[in-house]
Design an enzyme around this catalytic site. Sequence first.
Site, PDB file in Angstrom:
ATOM      1  N   SER A  27       5.806  10.303  13.294  1.00  0.00           N
ATOM      2  CA  SER A  27       5.586  11.575  14.025  1.00  0.00           C
ATOM      3  C   SER A  27       5.009  12.733  13.783  1.00  0.00           C
ATOM      4  CB  SER A  27       6.782  11.714  15.176  1.00  0.00           C
ATOM      5  OG  SER A  27       6.564  12.844  15.891  1.00  0.00           O
ATOM      6  N   LYS A  73      13.261  10.735  12.626  1.00  0.00           N
ATOM      7  CA  LYS A  73      12.464   9.434  11.606  1.00  0.00           C
ATOM      8  C   LYS A  73      12.229  10.194   9.804  1.00  0.00           C
ATOM      9  CE  LYS A  73      10.564   8.511  15.429  1.00  0.00           C
ATOM     10  NZ  LYS A  73       9.954   6.272  15.389  1.00  0.00           N
ATOM     11  N   TYR A 111      15.943  14.210  17.402  1.00  0.00           N
ATOM     12  CA  TYR A 111      14.721  13.070  17.079  1.00  0.00           C
ATOM     13  C   TYR A 111      14.054  12.580  15.753  1.00  0.00           C
ATOM     14  CZ  TYR A 111      10.820  11.143  18.153  1.00  0.00           C
ATOM     15  OH  TYR A 111       9.306   9.627  18.151  1.00  0.00           O
TER      16      TYR A 111
HETATM   17  P1  NAD Z   1       9.204   3.877  24.861  1.00  0.00           P
HETATM   18  O1  NAD Z   1      10.673   3.685  24.943  1.00  0.00           O
HETATM   19  O2  NAD Z   1       7.844   3.545  25.241  1.00  0.00           O
HETATM   20  O3  NAD Z   1       9.402   1.582  23.836  1.00  0.00           O
HETATM   21  C1  NAD Z   1      10.012   2.197  22.106  1.00  0.00           C
HETATM   22  C2  NAD Z   1      11.154   0.387  22.751  1.00  0.00           C
HETATM   23  O4  NAD Z   1      11.677   0.387  22.304  1.00  0.00           O
HETATM   24  C3  NAD Z   1      11.895   0.268  24.063  1.00  0.00           C
HETATM   25  O5  NAD Z   1      10.516  -0.629  24.954  1.00  0.00           O
HETATM   26  C4  NAD Z   1      12.409   0.373  24.144  1.00  0.00           C
HETATM   27  O6  NAD Z   1      13.117  -1.113  25.304  1.00  0.00           O
HETATM   28  C5  NAD Z   1      12.760  -0.539  22.696  1.00  0.00           C
HETATM   29  N1  NAD Z   1      13.994  -0.366  22.107  1.00  0.00           N
HETATM   30  C6  NAD Z   1      14.547   0.557  22.154  1.00  0.00           C
HETATM   31  N2  NAD Z   1      15.884   0.741  21.417  1.00  0.00           N
HETATM   32  C7  NAD Z   1      15.620  -0.344  20.724  1.00  0.00           C
HETATM   33  C8  NAD Z   1      16.882  -0.994  20.251  1.00  0.00           C
HETATM   34  N3  NAD Z   1      17.674  -1.431  20.391  1.00  0.00           N
HETATM   35  N4  NAD Z   1      16.559  -2.818  19.803  1.00  0.00           N
HETATM   36  C9  NAD Z   1      15.272  -3.524  20.527  1.00  0.00           C
HETATM   37  N5  NAD Z   1      14.819  -2.674  21.614  1.00  0.00           N
HETATM   38  C10 NAD Z   1      14.384  -1.013  21.495  1.00  0.00           C
HETATM   39  O7  NAD Z   1       7.754   4.330  23.722  1.00  0.00           O
HETATM   40  P2  NAD Z   1       6.800   4.534  22.588  1.00  0.00           P
HETATM   41  O8  NAD Z   1       6.070   5.828  23.081  1.00  0.00           O
HETATM   42  O9  NAD Z   1       6.444   2.992  23.044  1.00  0.00           O
HETATM   43  O10 NAD Z   1       7.144   4.599  21.213  1.00  0.00           O
HETATM   44  C11 NAD Z   1       7.144   3.423  19.962  1.00  0.00           C
HETATM   45  C12 NAD Z   1       7.809   4.445  19.035  1.00  0.00           C
HETATM   46  O11 NAD Z   1       6.818   5.574  18.386  1.00  0.00           O
HETATM   47  C13 NAD Z   1       9.136   5.221  19.103  1.00  0.00           C
HETATM   48  O12 NAD Z   1       9.199   4.541  17.718  1.00  0.00           O
HETATM   49  C14 NAD Z   1       8.790   6.473  18.659  1.00  0.00           C
HETATM   50  O13 NAD Z   1       9.400   7.628  18.376  1.00  0.00           O
HETATM   51  C15 NAD Z   1       7.098   6.426  18.488  1.00  0.00           C
HETATM   52  N6  NAD Z   1       6.170   8.208  19.244  1.00  0.00           N
HETATM   53  C16 NAD Z   1       5.957   7.656  19.906  1.00  0.00           C
HETATM   54  C17 NAD Z   1       5.223   8.870  19.900  1.00  0.00           C
HETATM   55  C18 NAD Z   1       4.979   9.555  21.755  1.00  0.00           C
HETATM   56  O14 NAD Z   1       4.688  10.209  22.162  1.00  0.00           O
HETATM   57  N7  NAD Z   1       4.861   8.419  22.362  1.00  0.00           N
HETATM   58  C19 NAD Z   1       4.307   9.960  19.639  1.00  0.00           C
HETATM   59  C20 NAD Z   1       5.575   9.690  17.991  1.00  0.00           C
HETATM   60  C21 NAD Z   1       5.963   7.977  17.977  1.00  0.00           C
END
Ligand code: NAD
Length: 334
Positions: A126, A154, A150
């Site tokens: 991120s 990362k 958080y």
């Molecule tokens: P999200 O919460 O929609 O998706 C994450 C998924 O991982 C969910 O479906 C959740 O059920 C699953 N999950 C969490 N822990 C788990 C575990 N222990 N075992 C199995 N499944 C598990 O989030 P997103 O927005 O799709 O983000 C995806 C990735 O991108 C994450 O790593 C997040 O930190 C990173 N990210 C997101 C953003 C954002 O703004 N959305 C920005 C930067 C980075």
Amino acid sequence: MKEKILITGGCGFIGSHTACVLLESGYEVVIIDNLSNSKVEVIDKIKKISSKEVTFYEGDVCDKKLLKKIFKQEKIDVVIHFAAFKAVGESVKLPLKYYRNNLDTTLSLLEVMNEFNCKRLVFSSSATVYGSPKSLPIKEDFPLSTTNPYGTTKLMIEQILKDLAKSDPTWSIAILRYFNPIGAHESGLIGENPNDIPNNLMPYIVKVANKELEILSIFGSDYDTKDGTGVRDYIHVMDLAKGHEKAIEKVLAETKIDCYNLGTGEGYSVLELVETFKRVNNVDVPYKIVERRPGDIAACYADPTYAYKELGFKAERGIEEMCKDAYHFVEKNK
Ligand code: NAD
Ligand code: UDP
């Protein structure tokens, strides 16, 4: 048929869109998700959008027994690791929950990948790892720091991956630093719709437009930006998903570890996003200006040139399309 990709967290916001893009391009897709922040219906929606099959394992990425079963049954070529908790505010209140889940999923995954000699990984990092950048736009070689647990997970994982690749140069790893993903698939079947009160700007705007929430609070209008409100680099989630396909091509073609910004390079203020949303969707979004949110920075946008040069990645969709698609998803799923 192209390579087989394991997507951890593939039922989530970014993972589900990435699955659609990969299936469309002819990759085989296997998903593991424990549904802690998503719903199983997403799997059927991915199948409907792509008209392709997806193999789904419901379970925890920390469960090494399950991971071993998956790697034994499926011949996985590349892993995209999305599974993590991502709410900044909650991570400040419950740091152990974040360190446990985000680090444990990654360590378990890396150990099992090592065991099965699957050493190609795309990791979701991120822009939060840049902390408060000294100048803009942000380049990949800027100093790294974090302001909340958080973000620290990362940054710690990035370090773990760098140490791993140093110890064993047969690992091929792309670390993707996302800016602000918004929008939804054009079908309106998948998108972002948190059950709780949203932390992020776009899901909040959408719920106010939809009259599920009364009024948007804009956190500060006295920043040193074009109109005083915070500036961010919003990227359409379908463009972001395409970036993952480009990263897969990279880890298949070259054995190295590298970091890439995935953003558009354009900064929009909160007020600009709200006004664009109102205009393109012809809806009202009442708002009030309140205090700054602790920990927020004034402005953050990417220098996307390295991702273009190295991955051939360039975001194509503009802010209007992002606003339209975000609202279309919620309208369609009312
Ligand atoms: P999200 O919460 O929609 O998706 C994450 C998924 O991982 C969910 O479906 C959740 O059920 C699953 N999950 C969490 N822990 C788990 C575990 N222990 N075992 C199995 N499944 C598990 O989030 P997103 O927005 O799709 O983000 C995806 C990735 O991108 C994450 O790593 C997040 O930190 C990173 N990210 C997101 C953003 C954002 O703004 N959305 C920005 C930067 C980075
Ligand atoms: N923001 C806001 N009201 C909200 C949520 C966010 O004014 O209800 C602002 C926030 O201060 C920042 C921008 O919108 O300037 C993007 O915030 P978001 O939480 O979506 O992403 P961040 O860049 O903080 O991860």
